[in-house]
Each structure stands twice: as structure tokens, then as C-alpha cells.
Design an enzyme around this catalytic site. Structure first.
Site, short mmCIF file in Angstrom:
data_model
loop_
_atom_site.label_atom_id
_atom_site.label_comp_id
_atom_site.label_asym_id
_atom_site.label_seq_id
_atom_site.Cartn_x
_atom_site.Cartn_y
_atom_site.Cartn_z
N ASP A 1 51.15 -1.52 23.86
CA ASP A 1 49.96 -0.66 23.77
C ASP A 1 48.82 -1.32 23.00
OD1 ASP A 1 51.53 1.34 24.95
OD2 ASP A 1 52.29 1.94 22.98
N THR B 1 52.69 6.17 29.80
CA THR B 1 53.69 6.57 30.78
C THR B 1 54.33 7.89 30.38
OG1 THR B 1 54.21 4.30 31.30
CG2 THR B 1 55.89 5.90 31.85
N GLY C 1 53.42 10.05 27.65
CA GLY C 1 52.65 11.08 26.97
C GLY C 1 53.16 11.34 25.56
N HIS D 1 49.70 0.55 31.43
CA HIS D 1 48.46 -0.06 30.98
C HIS D 1 47.34 0.89 31.33
CE1 HIS D 1 50.37 -3.73 30.13
NE2 HIS D 1 50.49 -4.16 31.37
N THR E 1 63.16 -3.80 24.50
CA THR E 1 63.30 -3.55 25.93
C THR E 1 64.37 -4.50 26.47
OG1 THR E 1 62.07 -3.14 27.96
CG2 THR E 1 61.43 -5.09 26.68
P1 GDP Z 1 48.54 -1.89 27.08
O1 GDP Z 1 49.83 -1.41 27.57
O2 GDP Z 1 48.66 -3.01 26.11
O3 GDP Z 1 47.57 -2.18 28.17
O4 GDP Z 1 47.89 -0.71 26.22
P2 GDP Z 1 47.70 0.83 26.63
O5 GDP Z 1 46.85 0.91 27.80
O6 GDP Z 1 48.98 1.52 26.64
O7 GDP Z 1 46.95 1.35 25.32
C1 GDP Z 1 45.75 0.90 24.90
C2 GDP Z 1 44.80 2.11 24.75
O8 GDP Z 1 43.69 1.71 24.01
C3 GDP Z 1 44.27 2.63 26.07
O9 GDP Z 1 44.04 4.01 25.97
C4 GDP Z 1 42.96 1.86 26.22
O10 GDP Z 1 42.01 2.52 27.04
C5 GDP Z 1 42.50 1.83 24.81
N1 GDP Z 1 41.68 0.69 24.42
C6 GDP Z 1 41.78 -0.63 24.78
N2 GDP Z 1 40.90 -1.36 24.09
C7 GDP Z 1 40.22 -0.50 23.28
C8 GDP Z 1 39.20 -0.65 22.29
O11 GDP Z 1 38.74 -1.74 22.00
N3 GDP Z 1 38.78 0.48 21.65
C9 GDP Z 1 39.30 1.70 21.91
N4 GDP Z 1 38.84 2.75 21.24
N5 GDP Z 1 40.29 1.88 22.82
C10 GDP Z 1 40.73 0.80 23.49
#
Ligand code: GDP
Length: 424
Positions: free
Chosen positions: A12, A301, A303, A40, A237
């Protein structure tokens, strides 16, 4: 040119966003490990998406999105994600599935659920997507590679053989209904038709792409601390989360992986159980969780509310090290703008001694955080486009962490959208 985008910690970190951004210059984006058990989040001109199995290049018409042989391929999930993105107006993505990737079977989910049920209070906190049973079967050599779906006679025979042992376990260990070979065969035939349009010889695809100088992006799922070898085993994992595994899970010569961009988040978050030294609780945690990510720290995934904590230099430096990081993308920095002071974890106290080295799980569980407090910047930094325009204390925070990580931070992300990026 092969680049990897991977996570330093528990996942995340914002890998989806960074991959989506880098995909603009890529020819192929490859998922090389994991399955649909994590997500993601991507925000772009088409809207907001939670991808689980689709590579993050799926929004880019010029990109081939490959599900590599290292992935747990959940075929109905893949088809439904493709339908979901196209329903929201995204041009049909260009998807390829390695003929050597293995098929997640409906019984993998069942066994995941039954095993957690059996473990009861000792459970792993699995997402119950079948990942652990899937990888156990793969390495026990009773998995099904995609090509096997198309060889009817041997498929029939293999299903009968595999169900023999599965049914013994269902009957005697879990006391659950048995599986029917005919029914599973029919399901596999449906899977074959669903996946047929995408199946490729990925070894050849990758070889030809490298030979002709194409740009390939390896997209990791989760992060270093969830790696089964180097992570917080056994709360990890079931497939390697390291860039090096891209060589295996995508079929790329190891020496071709030139850039390893490790995504590091400006504070810590984790889903699921396991040691988390700099974890916050109570109202401090509540506030960070509420303000965190894009609309709060809740799993893409599942919540599930994510556990949150201060930035952990010990874990993140180790996480970068085991990835072989060449550059860091530092994300979600905008979230910290509300704090007067920002504590960061610079060491672990274990059995009365202070260390900067990340320990094995037993010692990790006894570790207490050694915190250092840095001044906050008390400002909304979203919308800032150049590094120089960031508030001084914000730059100092980045530079402090860069020194701790011992690798250069080259990308700073100050918001969830594609354009919220500062190149340093
Ligand atoms: P991943 O699995 O590494 O891609 O990460 P996730 O998508 O699960 O979680 C990252 C969360 O942070 C998501 O809700 C993104 O939209 C959000 N996000 C990513 N970069 C930034 C950022 O620079 N600032 C903020 N506020 N949210 C971000």
C-alpha cells in the site's frame, strides 16, 4: 530496458500510482508475483480504480499488460476486472497471460477459508483469496499451468488425481463437502474459453521485447516486509515480493533489471497481523488513518482499516536494501501536513539494546521504537510542482529520510492523482 516498481514495507505504498505514471513511457507492464489478494489504487482521467490482477499499465493503449508466470491467475477475477475498466470508458486494455502462469482454482479459496477457520484465534488474517493454498500446490507440483486447460484428456486425468488428495483432506481434516471431478472439469473448460484470447508464450514475448530495446516495467505487489524469505515470516505473503523475483516471475535475465524504484510511504501502514514496531493506537492513529492515503487508510481489496504508524527508518532501509533499490519514490507526503511535529522511528530497542538493523521475527516482536521528532510544515503541499517550492521543513523531512534510507529519493508524490508528482 527493464525497471521494477516495488514496495519497501508492508504494501500500500502507492506502487499503483507510480507504475501508472511510469507506464506512459513503457511498452510492457508485467505482474510477476502475487495474485488478486491485494489492490492497487489508481486515479486518472477515467476515474478511480482498484486493480487487483490487472497490471497498472491497463489505462495506456500502447502498453502490453502481461500476467507473468509467477502470478496466481484468478481467471474470473481477470475477466471481471477487464469488464469493469471498459465499462468505465477505458479503451479495451491490451492483456497478455503467460501460458505458464498457474490457475487459481475455486478450491484454493475454499481451503484458505477452511484453514483459517481451523486455526481460529491463531489464524493468519488471510484475505481468503486462495493465495497460500495456491502457492503450496504450485510447489507441491499439483498446480495447473494455463496451457493444461487446453489439453482435455490429461486435464481430466489430472483433476481426478488432484481431487483424490483434496477430498481426503476435506473429509478428514476439515469435515467439509467433497469436490466433484466432473464439475471442476467443466469449470476448467469455461476458464479455458475465458482466458483463451490472452494466452501468449511470454518467454518469447519478453525475449523479443528486450532484444528490440523495448521498455519493460515490472510491477510488484505488497512489499519487502511481506516477502516469504526476508519479511516478517510467517506473517508474510506466499510469493516473493522482491524485484529480483521479477527475473523468475516474468522470465527476464536478472542482469537486464537496471532500475529498481522502491516506493516508500511518508508514514507507515499495514494490513493484517504481524509485528509493526512504530504502530500508533488510539486517537493519534484514528486521525492519521482518517487523513491518510486518498480518503482514509482502508484496504483496496478488503476494505479493512489499515494499521498506521510513524515512518520506520529501520524497516524501510532494510526494505530498500533487500529490493536492491536504485531510487526511491517517496509517496503520500501531503498527508502529514497537519502535524506540528512528526516523530520518526530511527532505531529499535530490543532486550535493552538499541539497533538500526532489522531483526528476525522473534526479536522484532520484542522491539520498541526509538523515536526522533522532526518539525512539521503545517501546510497543504498538494499542487506544488517543484522541489524548491516545498516548505523548508518538508524538504528537511525528505532529506532526513533519504539519509536514513541510504538511497536517493528521486520522485516525491504529493497527492493521489497522476500529476501530483515532483521530480527531485
Ligand atoms: P499500492 O498497492 O502500493 O499501489 O497502494 P494502494 O493503492 O493500496 O494504496 C495507496 C493509496 O494511497 C491509494 O489510495 C492511492 O490513491 C493513494 N496515494 C498514492 N499516492 C498518494 C499521495 O502522494 N498522496 C495521497 N494523499 N494519496 C496517495
Amino acid at each position: 530496458m527493464v525497471k521494477a516498481v516495488v514496495g519497501a514495507c508492508w504494501g500500500d505504498e502507492g506502487k499503483g500510482k507510480i507504475t501508472d505514471m511510469l507506464a506512459a513511457d513503457a511498452d510492457i507492464v508485467v505482474r510477476f508475483q502475487g495474485g488478486a489478494n491485494a489492490g492497487h489504487t489508481i486515479v486518472n482521467e477515467y476515474g478511480k480504480f482498484a486493480l487487483h490482477l490487472l497490471p497498472s499499465g491497463s489505462f495506456n493503449a500502447n502498453v502490453t499488460n502481461l500476467i507473468g508466470n509467477g502470478v496466481a491467475l484468478d481467471i474470473p477475477q481477470l475477466v471481471s476486472e477487464i469488464a469493469d475498466v471498459t465499462a468505465k470508458g477505458v479503451p479495451t486494455p491490451n492483456i497478455a497471460v503467460s501460458e505458464r502462469s498457474q490457475v487459481l482454482m475455486p478450491y484454493h479459496r475454499l481451503f484458505d477459508t477452511y484453514e483459517e477457520e481451523r486455526l481460529s484465534s491463531r489464524q493468519f488474517g488471510s484475505t481468503k483469496s486462495g493465495i497460500a493454498p495456491f502457492f503450496s500446490d504450485k510447489f507441491s507440483k499439483i498446480g495447473f499451468q494455463v496451457w493444461e486447460l487446453f489439453e482435455e484428456d490429461r486435464l481430466k486425468e489430472k483433476i481426478e488425481n488432484v481431487l483424490e488428495v483434496k477430498n481426503l483432506i476435506l473429509e478428514h481434516v476439515y469435515h467439509k463437502p467433497l469436490l466433484d471431478a466432473g464439475e471442476l472439469y467443466d469449470t476448467c473448460k469455461q476458464y479455458a474459453e475465458m482466458v483463451r484470447p490472452y494466452v501468449v508464450d511470454s518467454t518469447k514475448l519478453i525475449h523479443d521485447a528486450i532484444k528490440s530495446g523495448k521498455t519493460i516495467l515490472l510491477e510488484g505487489q505488497l512489499g519487502s516486509l511481506k516477502d516469504p524469505d526476508f519479511g516478517i515470516y510467517p506473517m508474510t505473503t506466499s510469493s516473493s515480493t522482491l524485484a529480483g523475483y521479477g527475473a523468475i516471475g516474468a522470465g527476464i535475465p536478472p542482469y537486464e533489471i537496471k532500475e529498481i524504484i522502491t516506493v516508500v510511504k511518508a508514514y507507515s501502514s499495514a494490513v493484517g497481523a504481524g509485528a509493526f514496531v512504530s504502530e500508533l493506537f488510539g486517537s493519534e492513529a484514528e486521525e492519521l488513518r482518517r487523513r491518510g492515503g486518498d480518503g482514509g487508510e482502508y484496504g483496496a481489496t478488503t476494505g479493512r482499516p489499515r494499521r498506521v504508524g510513524w515512518f520506520d527508518c529501520v524497516a524501510s532501509r532494510y526494505g530498500c536494501r533487500v529490493q536492491g533499490t536504485t531510487a526511491v519514490a517517496f509517496t503520500v507526503l501531503d498527508v502529514l501536513g497537519y502535524l506540528d511535529e512528526i516523530p520518526v522511528c530511527v532505531g529499535y530497542e530490543i532486550d535493552g539494546e538499541i539497533t538500526r538493523d532489522f531483526p528476525t521475527t522473534g526479536r522484532l516482536e520484542r522491539a520498541k521504537p526509538v523515536l526522533k521528532t522532526l518539525p512539521g510544515w503545517k501546510q497543504d503541499i498538494r499542487g506544488i510542482k517543484s522541489y524548491d517550492q516545498l516548505p523548508e521543513n518538508c524538504r528537511k523531512y525528505i532529506e532526513f529520510i533519504e539519509k536514513e534510507l541510504e538511497v536517493p529519493i528521486t520522485i516525491v508524490s504529493n497527492g493521489p492523482a497522476r500529476e501530483d508528482i515532483i521530480l527531485k
